[in-house]
Design a protein around this motif. Structure first.
Motif, PDB file in Angstrom:
ATOM      1  N   CYS A  35     -32.882   9.287 -45.413  1.00  0.00           N
ATOM      2  CA  CYS A  35     -32.071   9.194 -44.198  1.00  0.00           C
ATOM      3  C   CYS A  35     -31.901  10.584 -43.593  1.00  0.00           C
ATOM      4  O   CYS A  35     -31.695  11.558 -44.307  1.00  0.00           O
ATOM      5  CB  CYS A  35     -30.710   8.589 -44.516  1.00  0.00           C
TER       6      CYS A  35
ATOM      7  N   HIS B   1     -29.443  11.559 -41.944  1.00  0.00           N
ATOM      8  CA  HIS B   1     -28.034  11.961 -41.975  1.00  0.00           C
ATOM      9  C   HIS B   1     -27.415  11.973 -43.366  1.00  0.00           C
ATOM     10  O   HIS B   1     -26.276  12.382 -43.548  1.00  0.00           O
ATOM     11  CB  HIS B   1     -27.206  11.024 -41.084  1.00  0.00           C
ATOM     12  N   CYS B   2     -28.159  11.452 -44.361  1.00  0.00           N
ATOM     13  CA  CYS B   2     -27.604  11.352 -45.714  1.00  0.00           C
ATOM     14  C   CYS B   2     -28.646  11.818 -46.721  1.00  0.00           C
ATOM     15  O   CYS B   2     -29.841  11.759 -46.449  1.00  0.00           O
ATOM     16  CB  CYS B   2     -27.260   9.905 -46.074  1.00  0.00           C
TER      17      CYS B   2
ATOM     18  N   CYS C  40     -30.256   2.849 -43.634  1.00  0.00           N
ATOM     19  CA  CYS C  40     -29.538   3.604 -44.649  1.00  0.00           C
ATOM     20  C   CYS C  40     -28.275   2.813 -45.006  1.00  0.00           C
ATOM     21  O   CYS C  40     -27.505   2.462 -44.120  1.00  0.00           O
ATOM     22  CB  CYS C  40     -29.170   4.978 -44.107  1.00  0.00           C
TER      23      CYS C  40
ATOM     24  N   CYS D 143     -24.864   5.090 -44.092  1.00  0.00           N
ATOM     25  CA  CYS D 143     -24.356   5.374 -42.745  1.00  0.00           C
ATOM     26  C   CYS D 143     -24.821   4.342 -41.732  1.00  0.00           C
ATOM     27  O   CYS D 143     -24.496   4.446 -40.555  1.00  0.00           O
ATOM     28  CB  CYS D 143     -24.769   6.770 -42.305  1.00  0.00           C
TER      29      CYS D 143
HETATM   30 ZN    ZN Z   1     -27.599   7.610 -43.854  1.00  0.00          ZN
END
Ligand code: ZN
Ligand code: ADP
Ligand code: ZN
Length: 768
Positions: A478, A480-481, A501, A504
């Motif tokens: 991901c 963002h993660c 994901c 998120c």
């Molecule tokens: Zn994520």
């Protein structure tokens, strides 16, 4: 002078008020003056108070009333008014809120925010009703009345004659034959009638979620072990006082009947008392609820399928003392019942009892606390008790242990067969999530007219999207993660699906080729969708449904599918742990666990405990009739002791073994844990804040003789979620008291605050 700062002589007393909005006030609240007009105020009343520099009017609860204050008069503000809706919490809930605020490191106002359902807080479904009655001081001879006004007055006299001096305005107008309420309003203007407004809640009729009081079911004749459990509790009730009882009963041992008769006993010996029954949200099926409504009158049900207005109405009914029993998920522990005599926590090991946001409370532990404050009985029931409760019932001996080792007569625990997936792979090429053994049994059970449940605790299709070339090693993570993304099939998506994901919820399309080397990408790992696809391929005739949070989008999906399964319209259910809980379908002959290992290798000291629970619970769905059931557990870890013991239904050996290991490692339940997670979009800031906190903790710990084990600052196992970098500190103390002492020291210095950047989790259950 600001009119809010009333002169001291108009103030009759002082109140500690906890505003519901998230200011970090300590358990004692903020001090306000009580004006003469509100002199009848009591602890638990909801009031409106001016807050902060702007003196914004906010709601809050009176937590304490004092006759004096050390606050100078110039700083004292007065309470504006009582909540017009008249909301009040019983004093014991105020006490409980203070405890929660302290124990779970949460501003007390936010605790009230949780205790009070949002629908009640915002008055959803409430309408204002105006009642009218005669003004005794008005001489009727002095006024001239119209025909309709006279008629209205005559109707009111009739009501008075039958002992009802007050009547709703609209109703009176109707009785008088008026087309509008204006004749009644004019009577008020002329001073003949007086009026009184009050708020009532009207939910659509017949939909409060209370099962109809259908036919009452008679008591079952208890078997010896069930009887022993009820008798043991009964003797505690008769002695008076508080007690906690752990009812360890294997699946199908008849725990529900035991709960029912325990409640009956408490009601018989304390006729004014009420009961709270907590069940995991997912187990709040009509099946469970009807077992209570079929035995008792006035059962109130609190579940997520209620509309806000219904929820509000239920809450008011409960607060008004109109319910004897409240059944609900986690937050039902805060039901404002006047006299709680017994609290039941069914499936007490269930992870849904822990709230994952502020206040991070555990409903089972709150139940024990509430019981203690009220001198009530608390019954924790499970086939696979949490090691915390089992420890308390055995090693510490602070709980009574009630044991139901066998299923009710005629039913047997299912036979569990383990399938070695390493071995299985040697015999067949390609991807097969369903082993030959399981495949054969699904066919066999179908031919016998039985039903099957398949468990896989993973949503989606495949949990890894990667490059097949090992030298390249690319894997979809991901943006963002720090986590991999899961492939979900979706017919409407261009490439047949998308990747998501699970931390998120970011979604994107499946890349067809490896972005690093251009090879065609592969899907690894499992998910319920993939099992579904395999079932379709291998058993085209079979009628089946998939149950996971992706398919259960609508409020009633869950109950609709269970209904179809119950009626035999489906042969097979595939699902996540959603299907593992509390269901009682006599025709389920076969339960298959697709992967016994999904939770076994998690970076969490409770991995083994969770694995045992989920296997034992889902296995418990099979063989709930005179035909014995079969369970198949597929695993890559055939020699793992947890898997082996779960397959033998041997909780006691598992618990002893696991407790011994935890003891050697100094882990809960032998010790108590708290965890602080600090987050920031800036990695450096997150780390530095965490480091500062760790240093302060170490300093305070020194004053306590360094008895608390501190670990951190360190990155969390998932070091980034939704662009926030995450660092953590783990505290492990010999007992809860020491842990509280340490945290209070920091809290008093305002270093430990539960807010957007810092999450304090006491007795954490998830360590990711
Ligand atoms: Zn994520
Ligand atoms: P558990 O909650 O322990 O899994 P249940 O309460 O669902 O078990 O009970 C399993 C079944 O046994 C239910 O259908 C219940 O009606 C039945 N049962 C329970 N106690 C008795 C009893 N004493 N005699 C006959 N049947 C019983
Ligand atoms: Zn590649």
């Amino acid at each position: 002078m600001n009119e809010l700062f009333t002169t001291p002589d108009s103030i009759v007393a002082y109140a500690q008020v906890a505003p519901e909005q998230g200011v970090d006030v300590t358990a004692s609240g903020l001090t306000y003056g009580i004006p003469e007009a509100l002199k009848d105020l009591t602890v638990g009343d909801r009031v409106l108070v001016p807050l902060g520099r702007g003196n914004k009017t906010v709601p809050g609860f009176v937590v304490q009333i004092d006759q004096s204050t050390s606050l100078p008069a110039s700083k004292l503000k007065a309470i504006s008014e009582k909540d017009p809706a008249g909301i009040h919490l019983p004093a014991d809930l105020i006490e409980l809120a203070r405890w929660l605020s302290g124990y779970y490191c949460c501003p007390i106002g936010m605790v009230f925010g949780t205790m009070l359902p949002a629908a009640v807080k915002h008055g959803i479904g409430a309408t204002v009703q105006t009642l009218v009655y005669r003004n005794p001081d008005k001489d009727l001879k002095t006024v001239k009345l119209s025909k309709l006004q006279k008629a209205a007055l005559a109707e009111l006299e009739k009501c008075e004659a039958v002992g009802k001096p007050q009547i709703e305005m609209r109703q009176l107008a109707e009785l008088a034959g008026a087309k509008s309420i204006s004749p009644v309003k004019q009577l008020i203007t002329k001073g003949v009638l007086k009026s009184n407004t009050q708020s009532i809640i009207k939910a659509p009729p017949g939909s409060t979620g209370n099962a109809s009081p259908a036919e009452k079911s008679a008591k079952l004749l208890l078997n010896d072990t069930q009887q022993k459990a009820v008798t043991q509790l009964a003797s505690k009730v008769d002695d008076g006082g508080f007690g906690v009882h752990l009812l360890h009963g294997v699946t199908g041992s008849g725990k529900t009947e035991v709960y029912l008769q325990m409640i009956e006993h408490v009601f018989a010996s304390r006729p004014d008392s009420c009961a709270i029954v907590l069940v995991p949200e997912i187990a709040l099926t009509p099946q469970t609820v009807s077992r209570f409504t079929a035995r008792f009158d006035s059962v109130a049900v609190m579940h997520s399928a209620l509309t806000s207005a219904q929820r509000h109405e239920q809450w008011r009914r409960i607060a008004a003392g109109e319910a004897k029993i409240v059944i609900g998920a986690r937050s039902a522990i805060f039901a404002p019942l006047p006299q709680v005599g017994i609290i039941i926590v069914d499936e007490e090991h269930d992870s849904s009892y822990k709230q994952d946001q502020l206040p991070r409370y555990h409903a089972r532990d709150v139940a024990v606390k509430r019981g203690q404050q009220l001198g009530a009985q608390v019954v924790l029931g499970s086939a696979t008790p949490s090691l915390e409760s089992y420890f308390n019932a055995t090693v510490r001996g602070s709980y009574d242990l009630l044991h139901l080792p066998d299923r009710v007569s005629g039913f047997q625990l299912p036979h569990v067969q383990l399938v070695d997936l390493i071995e299985e792979r040697k015999h067949r090429r390609g991807v097969h999530l369903i082993s030959r053994k399981l495949e054969e049994l699904i066919g066999y059970v179908k031919r016998q007219g039985g039903q099957t449940m398949l468990l896989l605790n993973r949503r989606g299709y495949a949990n890894y999207v990667a490059c097949p070339d090992h030298t390249c090693g690319w894997m979809q993570t991901c943006e963002h993660c720090d986590a991999t993304m899961v492939y979900h099939k979706h017919p409407s998506a261009m490439s047949g699906g998308y990747i998501r994901c699970h931390h998120c919820d970011t979604e994107q399309l499946l890349p067809p080729l490896c972005p690093q080397c251009g090879k065609k990408i592969t899907l690894f790992g499992l998910g319920t969708q993939r099992v579904e696809e395999e079932i379709e391929r291998k058993f085209p005739e079979l009628r089946f449904a998939r149950m996971d949070s992706d398919t259960m989008r609508q409020r009633d999906d869950y109950q609709r599918i269970l209904g179809q399964f119950q009626k035999g319209e489906l042969d097979l259910l595939i699902g996540t742990q959603m299907i593992a809980k509390g269901l009682d379908f006599p025709n389920v002959r076969l339960v298959g666990v697709i992967s016994g290992d999904t939770s076994l290798h998690m970076p969490d000291f409770r991995a083994a405990e969770r694995t045992f629970q989920i296997i034992a619970q889902v296995a418990g769905r099979a063989g709930r009739s005179s035909t014995p059931g079969i369970v198949v557990v597929q695993t890559f870890s055939i020699d793992d002791p947890t898997i082996k013991l779960a397959s033998k239904h041997d909780f006691i050996t598992f618990a002893q073994r696991e407790l011994e290991m935890r003891k050697q490692m100094g882990l809960p339940p032998h010790t108590r844990m708290a965890r602080v997670v600090v987050r920031d979009v800036d990695h450096e800031k997150s780390y530095l804040l965490c480091k500062k906190l760790a240093m302060e903790l170490a300093r305070c710990n020194q004053q306590l003789g360094n008895v608390v084990r501190l670990r951190g600052p360190m990155p969390c196992p998932i070091a980034r979620i939704a662009d926030f970098h995450r660092h953590q500190i783990e505290m492990v103390a010999p007992d809860a008291g020491t842990l509280q002492k340490l945290m209070t020291m920091l809290r008093n210095d305002r270093l430990l605050i539960s807010d957007n950047r810092m999450a304090v989790d006491v007795d954490p259950t998830v360590l990711l």
